[in-house]
Design a protein around this motif. Sequence first.
Motif, PDB file in Angstrom:
ATOM      1  N   ARG A   5       0.812  -1.215   0.000  1.00  0.00           N
ATOM      2  CA  ARG A   5       0.000   0.000   0.000  1.00  0.00           C
ATOM      3  C   ARG A   5       0.848   1.270   0.000  1.00  0.00           C
ATOM      4  NH1 ARG A   5      -4.939   1.500   3.904  1.00  0.00           N
ATOM      5  NH2 ARG A   5      -5.636   3.302   2.731  1.00  0.00           N
ATOM      6  N   LYS A  14       0.445  10.722  10.343  1.00  0.00           N
ATOM      7  CA  LYS A  14      -0.896  10.828  10.921  1.00  0.00           C
ATOM      8  C   LYS A  14      -1.469  12.230  10.699  1.00  0.00           C
ATOM      9  CE  LYS A  14      -0.599   7.098  14.208  1.00  0.00           C
ATOM     10  NZ  LYS A  14      -0.986   6.081  13.286  1.00  0.00           N
ATOM     11  N   ARG A  60     -12.131   8.184  -2.135  1.00  0.00           N
ATOM     12  CA  ARG A  60     -11.222   7.858  -1.038  1.00  0.00           C
ATOM     13  C   ARG A  60      -9.901   7.437  -1.669  1.00  0.00           C
ATOM     14  NH1 ARG A  60     -11.862   4.757   4.574  1.00  0.00           N
ATOM     15  NH2 ARG A  60     -12.568   6.842   5.043  1.00  0.00           N
ATOM     16  N   ALA A  61      -8.819   8.149  -1.288  1.00  0.00           N
ATOM     17  CA  ALA A  61      -7.527   7.889  -1.919  1.00  0.00           C
ATOM     18  C   ALA A  61      -6.390   8.219  -0.965  1.00  0.00           C
ATOM     19  CB  ALA A  61      -7.390   8.737  -3.181  1.00  0.00           C
ATOM     20  N   ASP A  62      -5.300   7.502  -1.125  1.00  0.00           N
ATOM     21  CA  ASP A  62      -4.067   7.822  -0.410  1.00  0.00           C
ATOM     22  C   ASP A  62      -3.389   8.988  -1.132  1.00  0.00           C
ATOM     23  OD1 ASP A  62      -4.683   5.664   1.202  1.00  0.00           O
ATOM     24  OD2 ASP A  62      -3.350   4.289   0.154  1.00  0.00           O
ATOM     25  N   LYS A  71      -0.179  10.086   3.322  1.00  0.00           N
ATOM     26  CA  LYS A  71      -1.372  10.248   4.156  1.00  0.00           C
ATOM     27  C   LYS A  71      -2.420   9.308   3.577  1.00  0.00           C
ATOM     28  CE  LYS A  71      -4.588  13.804   5.820  1.00  0.00           C
ATOM     29  NZ  LYS A  71      -4.867  13.057   7.025  1.00  0.00           N
ATOM     30  N   LEU A  72      -2.849   8.355   4.395  1.00  0.00           N
ATOM     31  CA  LEU A  72      -3.746   7.309   3.912  1.00  0.00           C
ATOM     32  C   LEU A  72      -5.218   7.650   4.137  1.00  0.00           C
ATOM     33  CD1 LEU A  72      -1.774   4.190   5.216  1.00  0.00           C
ATOM     34  CD2 LEU A  72      -1.520   5.444   3.053  1.00  0.00           C
ATOM     35  N   ASP A  73      -6.054   7.025   3.323  1.00  0.00           N
ATOM     36  CA  ASP A  73      -7.518   7.065   3.486  1.00  0.00           C
ATOM     37  C   ASP A  73      -8.101   8.475   3.543  1.00  0.00           C
ATOM     38  OD1 ASP A  73      -7.746   4.245   3.505  1.00  0.00           O
ATOM     39  OD2 ASP A  73      -7.178   4.210   5.624  1.00  0.00           O
ATOM     40  N   ASN A  74      -7.746   9.299   2.599  1.00  0.00           N
ATOM     41  CA  ASN A  74      -8.310  10.653   2.501  1.00  0.00           C
ATOM     42  C   ASN A  74      -9.661  10.588   1.807  1.00  0.00           C
ATOM     43  OD1 ASN A  74      -5.934  12.637   3.166  1.00  0.00           O
ATOM     44  ND2 ASN A  74      -5.078  10.918   2.020  1.00  0.00           N
ATOM     45  N   ASP A  75     -10.641  11.241   2.383  1.00  0.00           N
ATOM     46  CA  ASP A  75     -11.953  11.358   1.768  1.00  0.00           C
ATOM     47  C   ASP A  75     -12.059  12.730   1.119  1.00  0.00           C
ATOM     48  OD1 ASP A  75     -13.046   8.817   2.474  1.00  0.00           O
ATOM     49  OD2 ASP A  75     -13.234   9.548   4.531  1.00  0.00           O
ATOM     50  N   HIS A 124     -12.463  17.904   2.055  1.00  0.00           N
ATOM     51  CA  HIS A 124     -11.552  16.859   2.524  1.00  0.00           C
ATOM     52  C   HIS A 124     -11.996  16.453   3.914  1.00  0.00           C
ATOM     53  CE1 HIS A 124      -7.922  15.253   4.498  1.00  0.00           C
ATOM     54  NE2 HIS A 124      -7.696  14.742   3.299  1.00  0.00           N
ATOM     55  N   GLY A 125     -12.173  15.150   4.113  1.00  0.00           N
ATOM     56  CA  GLY A 125     -12.577  14.655   5.423  1.00  0.00           C
ATOM     57  C   GLY A 125     -13.936  15.172   5.874  1.00  0.00           C
TER      58      GLY A 125
END
Length: 185
Positions: A5, A14, A60-62, A71-75, A124-125
């Motif tokens: 990944r 984080k 949803r993308a890194d 930075k993982l799992d960005n919405d 974002h988020g």
Amino acid sequence: MERARIPPGQGVTKGWPLLHVGSVPEVPPERWRIVLGGALARPVELAWHEFLALPQTRVRADFHCVTGWSKLDNDWEGVRLEELARRFGLAPAARFVRFADPQGYDTTVPLALALSEGLLAHRHGGAPLASEHGGPVRALVPSLYAWKSCKWVARVEFLDTEALGFWEQRGYHNGADPWKEERLV
């Protein structure tokens, strides 16, 4: 075998480090405009309310920075480049997409990649995209290093020839593929 990944040379963060060229512009959404031009049948300038009236997409993308953090799992939420190309009549000669901010920063992405995953993101988020992270709107091309995801987008041009952007003119690799570690030439 499934691909890892995290691309080579990257570490997970984080937080969300702040890196950019120039100052952070404070553009209230009601004053924001974007110009869509180049190889389009109907070049257009959109105001904020017109941009928000376009079909919206969630992704949803890194997110991978050339400096070594991921930075993982960005919405994200915004308008797909494919939607803009379709709506405003992409010319057959188009091969690239150039994103530019009002301060002279720009970058170019191959058209096929921009159409398959490119987004003009304004959230974002679950919250409006903060100015320091490119708000009110930034480009997002998640499979490339983050410098290809231009902050504070004010212009999108569909081009028939490739143009080197701000960092590419200063020695960065134009491919920007984090899986190939295309950082510098």
